[in-house]
Design a protein around this motif. Structure first.
Motif, mmCIF file in Angstrom:
data_model
loop_
_atom_site.group_PDB
_atom_site.id
_atom_site.type_symbol
_atom_site.label_atom_id
_atom_site.label_comp_id
_atom_site.label_asym_id
_atom_site.label_seq_id
_atom_site.Cartn_x
_atom_site.Cartn_y
_atom_site.Cartn_z
ATOM 1 N N ARG A 234 33.955 10.089 29.788
ATOM 2 C CA ARG A 234 32.837 10.983 30.080
ATOM 3 C C ARG A 234 31.837 11.056 28.924
ATOM 4 O O ARG A 234 30.948 11.907 28.927
ATOM 5 C CB ARG A 234 33.374 12.375 30.403
ATOM 6 C CG ARG A 234 34.318 12.376 31.613
ATOM 7 C CD ARG A 234 34.898 13.744 31.886
ATOM 8 N NE ARG A 234 33.876 14.693 32.300
ATOM 9 C CZ ARG A 234 34.131 15.975 32.606
ATOM 10 N NH1 ARG A 234 35.379 16.426 32.534
ATOM 11 N NH2 ARG A 234 33.163 16.774 32.970
ATOM 12 N N SER B 156 28.600 10.447 27.008
ATOM 13 C CA SER B 156 27.254 10.130 27.483
ATOM 14 C C SER B 156 26.318 9.693 26.363
ATOM 15 O O SER B 156 25.380 8.940 26.600
ATOM 16 C CB SER B 156 26.644 11.343 28.206
ATOM 17 O OG SER B 156 26.586 12.465 27.332
ATOM 18 N N SER B 157 26.555 10.162 25.157
ATOM 19 C CA SER B 157 25.667 9.831 24.045
ATOM 20 C C SER B 157 25.906 8.400 23.568
ATOM 21 O O SER B 157 27.055 8.012 23.310
ATOM 22 C CB SER B 157 25.893 10.792 22.877
ATOM 23 O OG SER B 157 25.274 10.303 21.700
#
Length: 552
Positions: free
Chosen positions: A287, A289-290
Motif C-alpha cells: 500500500r 504510495s510515495s
C-alpha cells in the motif's frame, strides 16, 4: 491551431539524435561514402530496437563521438557525420561497396531516390550537383520533396512515445555533393520543401545542421519567414519564447532539467523507473504510495546495488532526444539537472560545447558546466533516489545546494521537464524566497517553469516566484501530444536565441536582403585588412573575434 506537422532545426549529428526515419545523400551512381555508416546503423537500430552501438558494430562502423567543427579538416563532412572511415569499417573499398549495394533501392536507376532495400527506415536521395550546380539544384530539391512524401506515406511507427513520425535530414549536397557555394540557396529551398511536406502530411521533420554557420542560416531564414510556430502556439507563448531567447543571448538564462527532458529520448519517468526496478528486484510495494518510500524499500532490499541497477536502466538509451538538442542550442553557461543520464552532455558536445560535469570535474573560467544534483550513471554510488537519500542530501551535498541557490538569485532559471515536486529543489527555492523577503526589495521572480499542460493550482502556488507556462492549452489529451508541443515551444526559443554565425559568410549571401549584402562585403574586407597587418597589437583581438563570430 492545426494538425500540421512542424519543421524543427537543431545543431547536432544524425546518428546521435533519436528519430524515426532519415535521408542519406548519394549520387546517381549510388556511391555512398563510409561516413554514412553510422547514421545507417542508427537507422537499423531504430528498426530493430537494438542498441545503437551494437547496430553500429554490426554495420561495420564505430559509434562516432568526434565533433564536426565546420573547419577545413578533410576528415570531417559538414553534412553531419565524420568523413574519415571509422576504424572497424569493412577492411577494403570492395567490402564497403558490397554492403552499400545490398541497400540500393529497387527503383534507384529510374528515380534517383528510394528506401533502403532491407527495409530499414533510411531513404537515399541523389543530391549531387554535377556540372552545373545552379541548374541541378531544382531537380535535387524535387527529389527531396518526393522522398519526404514517400516517408510520410510509409506508415513509419514513431518511437519514444512520439505522437507522429520524426524525419531527420542533413544539409544535403553542401560538401561532397557540390552545392557548397550555394549554401544559402540550398537552405532556403530545403526549408520550403520541408514546410510544404509537414503541412500536407502532418509528419514532423528535423533538419540536423552539423556546424554553427549552417545552423544559424537555417534559423535566420526561419525567422525571416515568421517561424511557422504560430500554427501550434498562442501569441502569448510566442512572446514568452522571444523573451527567453533574449535572456539566453544576453547570458542571463540558466537551466534546470528534470526527468521529462529524458522522456523525449525514450527514458522512463521517475515513477516508471521505480516500477522497472521493482520488477527486477521482485519487490511488492503493498500500500506504499510515495515514490520516495517505494525507493526506500528498494534501497533496503538492494543496498548498494540499487545505484548500479538504476545506471543499467538509464544506459539502455544512447541517443539524445530532440528536447536535449533544442535546449543545447540555447548555449547557457550554467545548467542543473536531477537526471542521471548523459544525454544532455552528448547533445551539447554535438553542438560544439564540452560541458564540465560537476561535482566530478572542475569548472573552467568562461566554459559551460552542468551540475548533476542527484548523481550520474558513471558514478552509481552518487545516485539519489530513496527517502533516506533525500533526507541526508543537504548534509552530504550542501555546496551543490549553494550553487543552485546562487543561480536562483543571480540568473533567470528556466525549468524544463520537472514537475516541481522534488523535495530538494523545493526546499532550496523556498529558502531563497525567504531570504529575499527579508531584503530591501522583497521577493523577485526566480525563473520560468515550462509545463506540459495547464495547472491553475501550480500557477497560483508559484505566482510571483516562478512564471508558469503551459505549452498546451488543453489539460486533457495524450502525454505525447503535450510533449511535442513543448518541443515546438523550445524550438521557437532556439530559433530566436541563435546568433548570426553565417551573416558575413559569402556562401550564405542569398539569404540576405539586397541592401545588407554590401555590409557583409565590407565586414569581409575589414577582416582581410586585419590579416594584412601581421604585426598588429593584441588590442585588435576583440574586433577580430566579433568579425569571426559572424563569419567574415
Amino acid at each position: 491551431m492545426t494538425d500540421a506537422g512542424h519543421v524543427f532545426v537543431v545543431r547536432g549529428r544524425l546518428e546521435h539524435l533519436d528519430h524515426d526515419a532519415t535521408l542519406i545523400p548519394t549520387d546517381r551512381d549510388f556511391v555512398v561514402t563510409p561516413a554514412w555508416a553510422a547514421p545507417l546503423a542508427a537507422a537499423a537500430h531504430g528498426a530493430t530496437g537494438g542498441s545503437a552501438r551494437t547496430s553500429a558494430r554490426r554495420a561495420g562502423t564505430a559509434h562516432h563521438t568526434d565533433l564536426e567543427d565546420g573547419g577545413d579538416d578533410p576528415g570531417i563532412d559538414e553534412t553531419g557525420v565524420g568523413d574519415a572511415p571509422a576504424t572497424d569499417l569493412p577492411g577494403d573499398d570492395d567490402a564497403w561497396a558490397a554492403t552499400v549495394r545490398g541497400l540500393r533501392p529497387t527503383s534507384w536507376w529510374e528515380r534517383g531516390w528510394g528506401r533502403a532495400a532491407d527495409g530499414r527506415p533510411a531513404w537515399f536521395v541523389d543530391s549531387a550537383a554535377y556540372d552545373d550546380p545552379e541548374a541541378t539544384l531544382g531537380p535535387m530539391v524535387d527529389r527531396v520533396h518526393a522522398v519526404l512524401m514517400d516517408i510520410a506515406s510509409a506508415g513509419i511507427s514513431p518511437r519514444s512515445d512520439r505522437p507522429r513520425p520524426l524525419v531527420a535530414l542533413p544539409t544535403l549536397g553542401v560538401r561532397q555533393g557540390g552545392f557548397g557555394d550555394l549554401r544559402g540557396t540550398v537552405i532556403d529551398r530545403l526549408l520550403s520543401v520541408c514546410q510544404d511536406v509537414v503541412e500536407r502530411t502532418g509528419v514532423d521533420v528535423v533538419v540536423v545542421a552539423a556546424n554553427d554557420p549552417d545552423h544559424a542560416a537555417f534559423q535566420a531564414r526561419r525567422r525571416a519567414a515568421g517561424g511557422r510556430h504560430a500554427a501550434h502556439l498562442t501569441p502569448e507563448l510566442l512572446d514568452q519564447a522571444r523573451m527567453l531567447a533574449r535572456r539566453a543571448l544576453e547570458g542571463s538564462l540558466a537551466l534546470f532539467l528534470g526527468a521529462g527532458v529524458g522522456m523525449s529520448a525514450g527514458l522512463p519517468s521517475w515513477s516508471r523507473l521505480i516500477e522497472r526496478l521493482a520488477e527486477r528486484a521482485d519487490a511488492d510495494f503493498g500500500r506504499l504510495s510515495s515514490p520516495l518510500d517505494k525507493s526506500e524499500l528498494l534501497r533496503r532490499r538492494l543496498g548498494d546495488d540499487l545505484g548500479c541497477m538504476v545506471a543499467e536502466e538509464v544506459r539502455g538509451t544512447d541517443r539524445y532526444g530532440i528536447v536535449h538538442a533544442l535546449i543545447a542550442a540555447f548555449d547557457c553557461e550554467q545548467a542543473v539537472t536531477t537526471n542521471y543520464d548523459d544525454l544532455y552532455e552528448r547533445a551539447a558536445a554535438d553542438a560544439g560545447r564540452e560541458l564540465a560535469v560537476l561535482p566530478w570535474a572542475a569548472a573552467r573560467p568562461g566554459a559551460p558546466w552542468l551540475l548533476k544534483m542527484h548523481g550520474d550513471v558513471e558514478h552509481p554510488e552518487s545516485i539519489v533516489l530513496s527517502r533516506s537519500d533525500v533526507v541526508g542530501y543537504d548534509a552530504r551535498s550542501r555546496p551543490m545546494s549553494a550553487v543552485v541557490q546562487a543561480l536562483m538569485v543571480t540568473k533567470h532559471l528556466l525549468v524544463v521537464g520537472a514537475s516541481m515536486t522534488d523535495d530538494n529543489f523545493l526546499r532550496l527555492a523556498h529558502e531563497v524566497v525567504a531570504f529575499q523577503e527579508g531584503g530591501p526589495t522583497g521577493p523577485a521572480p526566480l525563473g520560468t517553469v515550462l509545463a506540459l499542460r495547464p495547472d491553475p493550482a501550480a500557477v497560483e502556488l508559484w505566482r510571483g516566484r516562478f512564471e508558469h507556462l503551459s505549452a498546451s492549452q488543453d489539460a486533457d489529451g495524450e502525454p505525447g501530444d503535450h510533449a511535442r508541443r513543448l518541443a515546438v515551444l523550445l524550438d521557437a526559443v532556439a530559433m530566436h536565441a541563435t546568433p548570426p554565425a553565417h551573416l558575413a559568410d559569402e556562401r550564405y549571401a542569398a539569404l540576405l536582403p539586397d541592401e545588407e549584402r554590401p555590409l557583409a562585403d565590407a565586414a569581409r574586407d575589414l577582416r582581410r585588412s586585419l590579416d594584412a597587418v601581421p604585426g598588429r597589437s593584441d588590442s585588435w583581438r576583440a574586433l577580430e573575434r566579433a568579425l569571426d563570430e559572424i563569419g567574415a
